[in-house]
Scaffold this active site. Structure first.
Site: not given
Length: 246
Positions: A119, A221, A223
């Site tokens: 990001c 993102h 993750e």
């Protein structure tokens, strides 16, 4: 899984102290990071370690790392870093964090260790590769998707198209991925990097540096592990970091 766990540095966000009598984590400045950054790295075989905001320590820190993850946050890269004369009214900066992350990225690229920008980390990577940013997506893309998605961040907001023949395409093994989205800026020009994914509205969603062992920035993102491609991206980072640490 290979028993060797490469050491992956993870950049932190910084927050201001809460005012007296107001709720907050601390009345002193503090660092912050979402737990899933660390969890994903550990699950994929890495050993995550948090990095303080001290540019004077960047070279010494990177000398001990096998890989670097530059995280996102609710702030923007200062426009003067990419030659912009004006600053959009929506732009908010964290100069100390950016200064430290800049030093870490330069040191990582010079040493040749894997780098993953996420990001805002992708946006900083694009700038440090000589590129520029769109300061506010709706101003440049009038028909833009809601890149600050209204639904929860652990759900997809839109798809991205992966450019064939890129490292990202080889890593994820797909030409499209569902991703989450939480940004109002984007890479305009990738500089020495190349664009390796875009959103349906044309917004740049990923960049990479072809002549580096592993240097990728993604606007979403990963993750959160929304798709198999997200995990494959982290596994690719860890695999490349193992090679660095051997």
């Amino acid at each position: 899984m290979n028993a060797h766990r490469p050491l992956i540095g993870v950049t932190l966000d910084s927050e201001q102290p809460s005012a007296d009598g107001q709720p907050g984590y601390s009345r002193f400045p503090w660092y912050a990071i979402r737990q899933n950054y660390m969890d994903m790295i550990a699950e994929c075989g890495g050993l995550p370690v948090a990095l303080a905001h001290d540019p004077d320590l960047a070279t010494a820190l990177v000398a001990r790392l096998d890989g670097l993850v530059v995280t996102g946050g609710a702030f923007d890269v200062p426009p003067d870093l990419y030659g912009a004369m004006d600053q959009h009214a929506t732009v908010q900066t964290k100069p100390r964090r950016t200064l430290a992350e800049t030093a870490l990225v330069h040191a990582a690229l010079a040493r040749g260790i894997p780098v993953l920008g996420i990001c805002g980390g992708m946006q900083l990577l694009g700038v440090l590769l000589g590129g520029t940013l769109v300061q506010h997506i709706p101003d440049t893309y009038p028909a833009a998707l809601p890149h600050e998605q209204p639904n929860p961040r652990n759900q997809p907001g839109h798809d991205v198209a992966i450019v064939a023949g890129t490292r990202l395409a080889r890593l994820v093994g797909q030409d499209r991925l569902p991703v989450n989205s939480a940004h109002h800026q984007a890479v305009a020009d990738a500089g020495r990097g190349v664009i390796c994914a875009t959103a349906p509205d044309g917004v740049v969603e990923a960049i990479e540096l072809p002549d580096h062992p592993f240097c990728i920035g993604v606007q979403w993102h990963p993750e959160f592990g929304i798709s198999t491609g997200d995990r494959l991206l982290f596994e690719g980072l860890i695999d490349a970091a193992r090679q660095t640490g051997t």
